[in-house]
Design a protein around this motif. Structure first.
Motif, short mmCIF file in Angstrom:
data_model
loop_
_atom_site.label_atom_id
_atom_site.label_comp_id
_atom_site.label_asym_id
_atom_site.label_seq_id
_atom_site.Cartn_x
_atom_site.Cartn_y
_atom_site.Cartn_z
N ASP A 186 -9.82 6.17 9.54
CA ASP A 186 -11.08 5.93 10.20
C ASP A 186 -11.10 5.33 11.52
O ASP A 186 -12.03 5.41 12.39
CB ASP A 186 -11.91 5.25 9.17
CG ASP A 186 -12.41 5.91 7.99
OD1 ASP A 186 -12.40 7.16 8.18
OD2 ASP A 186 -12.69 5.21 7.08
N ASN A 207 -1.45 3.50 -2.18
CA ASN A 207 -2.85 3.09 -1.77
C ASN A 207 -3.63 3.66 -0.73
O ASN A 207 -3.55 3.48 0.38
CB ASN A 207 -3.07 1.58 -1.64
CG ASN A 207 -4.44 1.05 -1.60
OD1 ASN A 207 -5.38 1.66 -1.53
ND2 ASN A 207 -4.63 -0.32 -1.67
N LEU A 208 -4.31 4.88 -1.16
CA LEU A 208 -4.78 5.94 -0.29
C LEU A 208 -6.22 5.48 0.38
O LEU A 208 -6.32 5.82 1.52
CB LEU A 208 -5.23 7.29 -0.83
CG LEU A 208 -3.93 8.10 -1.33
CD1 LEU A 208 -4.34 9.46 -2.14
CD2 LEU A 208 -2.82 8.10 -0.44
N ASP A 209 -6.88 4.39 -0.46
CA ASP A 209 -7.96 3.80 0.24
C ASP A 209 -7.64 2.77 1.30
O ASP A 209 -8.44 3.02 2.48
CB ASP A 209 -8.63 2.78 -0.83
CG ASP A 209 -9.36 3.43 -2.00
OD1 ASP A 209 -9.67 4.68 -1.89
OD2 ASP A 209 -9.43 3.04 -2.92
N LYS A 210 -6.48 2.39 1.37
CA LYS A 210 -6.29 1.56 2.36
C LYS A 210 -5.74 2.41 3.66
O LYS A 210 -6.29 2.32 5.02
CB LYS A 210 -5.13 0.69 2.40
CG LYS A 210 -4.42 -0.50 3.35
CD LYS A 210 -3.45 -1.33 2.96
CE LYS A 210 -3.00 -2.35 3.92
NZ LYS A 210 -4.25 -3.12 4.39
N ALA A 264 0.87 -1.06 0.10
CA ALA A 264 -0.14 -0.06 0.05
C ALA A 264 0.88 1.14 -0.01
O ALA A 264 0.57 2.17 -0.72
CB ALA A 264 -0.92 0.04 1.24
N THR A 295 -7.04 5.54 4.25
CA THR A 295 -8.28 5.82 4.55
C THR A 295 -9.19 4.98 5.72
O THR A 295 -9.48 5.56 6.70
CB THR A 295 -9.27 6.35 3.74
OG1 THR A 295 -8.62 7.23 2.73
CG2 THR A 295 -10.64 6.80 3.88
N GLU A 296 -9.04 3.78 5.60
CA GLU A 296 -9.54 2.82 6.51
C GLU A 296 -8.94 3.02 7.97
O GLU A 296 -9.56 3.11 8.78
CB GLU A 296 -9.32 1.35 5.82
CG GLU A 296 -10.32 1.22 4.67
CD GLU A 296 -10.20 -0.24 3.98
OE1 GLU A 296 -9.28 -0.93 4.85
OE2 GLU A 296 -10.83 -0.36 2.95
#
Length: 360
Positions: free
Chosen positions: A92, A83-86, A78, A88-89
């Motif tokens: 959170d 991998n910004l989606d990872k 990542a 972001t999780e």
């Protein structure tokens, strides 16, 4: 085992292996010294004398250990691919509060107070989770390794450490997320990277201290003033100073024929330039904390109020101003303070000159 996971195993740091083996054995992490402002040592922690091969085997024989290897591999991928989606999780779930400052400026006290405000016993929190030795970051250099690849690898291990440590502690979220305190001395060497990885709402407390006092404290923790007051690289802090200053001269060995304070104050000055310019700061995400008793305890009290702790902030030890002991260093020190203040002002930041000139 996949080749990617084999590469991860080869790159695992001693700090991560030590943490993981303690976690798997479920016997705690021993009494941690990092949180003690007075007795904290500057040298690296000594890891287990058990061979690395035996400890890696211990990890691979455990389902939890195998999971950790997979998580490090996943984070490696990542981070190297963006991998910004990872991320972001991750943001959170976790919120970071980091203490950034050159060593011997009160960072250990503030980090310890933050853990206590959150209900932890700092002496039971492993240094790899809370303190500044890991993950390692340093000025970029190639040969024999690639600094950026090594930093990303260490970050992947650190993020896995955060997940595993706070999950096993069943940490209670604050306002929906788990607060992760971290002393982050080395953030200035890769500020924009840490800012991206730790999230947009991470907050940074910047500890700053008069260079004479910070230098004297470093000398005290490193074994005393060297013979002839010439610089020697004995402790981690001294090695970092030699490394940073060596970029300005032909060879690091030149530091060892220079006056101790001449090397140290240049290290101090360069560090604070990096603090302002490294990309970690943005409006509203940082607080500057001068090395003063009132300032330190005030921040600790604010944390206790914010997190509902009923205990009082611990006392902050502060000695006599360093300039009373080494008045011969004051002119060089004051000049460095004003140069740093000028650079900070040029990018819209306020350096606490008045507080630092008091000499603490």
């Amino acid at each position: 085992m996949h080749s990617q996971e084999s590469a991860v195993i080869a790159s695992l740091s001693a700090a991560f292996v030590d943490f993981l083996c303690h976690l798997l054995d479920d016997q705690g992490y021993g009494t941690q010294e990092w949180s003690d402002q007075v007795t904290e040592k500057t040298r690296s922690n000594r890891f287990s004398k058990i061979s690395r091969a035996a400890r890696i085997e211990r990890i691979l024989l455990s389902e939890q250990g195998q999971h950790a290897i997979r998580r490090v591999a996943s984070w490696n991928e990542a981070l190297t691919t963006g991998n910004l989606d990872k991320l972001t999780e991750f943001h959170d779930k976790f919120r970071f509060i980091c203490v950034v400052g050159i060593p011997r400026t009160g960072g250990s006290y503030l980090t310890s107070e933050l853990y206590q405000a959150l209900g932890y016993n700092p002496e039971a929190v492993p240094a790899v989770v809370a303190h500044d030795g890991f993950p390692d970051a340093r000025p970029f250099k190639i040969g024999p390794g690639n600094t950026w690849i090594e930093i990303l690898s260490a970050l992947a291990q650190y993020l896995t450490t955060v997940e595993m440590y706070f999950d096993t502690r069943n940490a209670r979220p604050k306002s929906g997320r788990v607060v992760v305190p971290k002393k982050l001395t080395k953030a200035v060497y890769a500020g924009a990277l840490f800012r991206s990885v730790f999230g947009a709402d991470a907050h940074y407390f910047l500890t700053v201290r008069n260079p004479v006092s910070a230098c004297l404290s470093t000398i005290d923790k490193s074994g005393g003033m060297p013979a002839g007051e010439k610089f020697e690289a004995r402790s981690n802090i001294e090695r970092w100073a030699e490394r940073d200053v060596s970029w300005l001269i032909k060879d690091a060995s030149e530091c060892r024929i220079m006056d101790y304070f001449h090397v140290y104050v240049k290290y101090w000055e360069l560090y604070h330039y990096r603090m302002a310019l490294c990309g970690i700061l943005q409006p509203g995400n940082f607080t500057v904390v001068p090395y003063e008793k009132y300032s330190m305890i005030q921040v600790a009290d604010q944390w206790r109020n914010a997190f509902g702790s009923e205990s009082a902030a611990g006392d902050f030890y502060i000695g006599k101003p360093g300039i009373e002991k080494r008045s011969d260093w004051s002119e060089m020190s004051n000049a460095a303070i004003h140069r740093v203040a000028s650079v900070w002002e040029s990018v819209g930041l306020n350096f606490p000159v008045e507080a630092l000139l008091k000499g603490y």
